[in-house]
Design an enzyme around this catalytic site. Structure first.
Site, short mmCIF file in Angstrom:
data_model
loop_
_atom_site.label_atom_id
_atom_site.label_comp_id
_atom_site.label_asym_id
_atom_site.label_seq_id
_atom_site.Cartn_x
_atom_site.Cartn_y
_atom_site.Cartn_z
CB CYS A 113 -0.91 0.11 1.11
SG CYS A 113 -2.05 -1.37 1.19
CG HIS A 246 -3.18 3.41 1.90
ND1 HIS A 246 -3.40 2.97 0.65
CD2 HIS A 246 -3.29 2.29 2.84
CE1 HIS A 246 -3.90 1.56 0.90
NE2 HIS A 246 -3.80 1.31 2.27
CG ASN A 276 -6.64 -0.91 1.24
OD1 ASN A 276 -5.84 -0.44 0.29
ND2 ASN A 276 -5.89 -1.52 2.35
#
Length: 319
Positions: A113, A246, A276
């Site tokens: 990520c 993020h 996500n």
């Protein structure tokens, strides 16, 4: 002095949308349970015949158009992904073939990520050193392919997508400061531990996450690195026009913003409809904010992300 600056952005989301209600039909969960814990309402899922490089290509075409340049003007391609098309060659090389620009360097960066932060930092270094003038930086993922759809703790969190930026040489300040970090001691709380050996998969090929441990670490790490990045750049928190975090969990985003003294009105949030998307989440959110007219030229923007490893980072830039 040579700087690197964002010349254009693009993004792509697969057509198939998986809502919380649809998920509740296949796993024991509910829309209320998912939203209250994550802030996510839906996510996009790649078609069976779509691979990471396909998503990356769609986002790249839009970024090149936004930058007003042709793919043949690029000096380098960097793709941040943890879900490449295959073991090798890299997703970047496969993207290069799709863009029909043979010869220039093309490689992947793997920091899950946080991958886009690491990829953007790499592009910045190449440009500032004079080794490249225009670099395509992409974050692309098909996280749906590493999910256990019977595990409600993880399958509700992730989605697929791609975001891209064309970063180019500039005489005016663009990327102002970069700070990266990693700590492999925490590998056990967020991983996908499988590997290929003897033609078979060894280990568990699904994403594993200790949610509470990840939450605790992420809030502290993101707050600390954001503060250090601003301090080292000599920029006050009040000077930040936008925070693009993020997109992992709304509570993490809110906690980080609060720690920095930023109103949520200054935070770009695309999580509710995208979930996500790992390395794709920051460039996806950035592009959507640009196209919505929120992020505008000459504004100061702070990007930050954290992923398995742990690896985390922040980039302060003037758009």
């Amino acid at each position: 002095m040579t700087y690197s600056r964002i010349l254009g952005t693009g993004s792509y989301l697969p057509d198939t949308i998986l809502t919380n209600a649809m998920l509740a039909e296949r796993v024991e969960t509910s829309d209320e349970w998912i939203v209250s814990r994550t802030g996510i309402h839906a996510r996009h899922i790649a078609a069976d015949d779509q691979k990471t490089s396909d998503l990356a290509y769609q986002a790249s075409v839009k970024a090149l158009e936004s930058a007003g340049i042709a793919a043949t003007d690029l000096d380098m391609i960097i793709v941040a992904t943890t879900t490449p098309d295959m073991v090798f060659p890299s997703a970047a090389c496969l993207l290069q073939e799709k863009l029909n620009v043979p010869g220039i360097p093309a490689f992947d960066v793997q920091a899950v990520c946080a991958g886009f932060m690491f990829a953007l930092a790499t592009a910045d270094s190449y440009i500032k050193s004079g080794m490249a003038k225009q670099v395509l930086v992409v974050g692309a993922e098909v996280m749906s392919r590493v999910l256990d759809w019977d595990d409600r703790r993880t399958c509700v969190l992730f989605g697929d997508g791609a975001g891209a930026m064309v970063v180019g040489k500039s005489d005016a300040p663009g990327i102002m400061h970069v700070k990266l970090a990693a700590d492999g001691r925490y590998q056990g709380i967020l991983n996908t531990p499988a590997q290929i050996a003897g033609g078979k998969i060894q280990g568990i090929p699904y994403l594993h996450m200790d949610g509470p441990a990840v939450f605790k670490f992420a809030v502290k790490a993101l707050s600390d690195i954001a503060e250090k990045t601003l301090a080292e750049a000599g920029v006050e928190q009040s000077a930040v026009d936008w925070l693009v975090p993020h997109q992992a969990n709304l509570r993490i985003i809110e906690s980080t913003a609060k720690h920095l003294g930023l109103s949520m009105d200054k935070v770009i949030v695309t999580l509710p409809q995208q979930g996500n998307t790992s390395a794709a989440s920051i460039p996806l959110a950035f592009d959507h904010a640009v196209r919505d007219g929120k992020i505008q030229r000459d504004q100061t923007v702070l990007l930050e992300g954290i992923g398995g490893g742990f690896a985390w980072g922040a980039v302060l830039l003037r758009y």
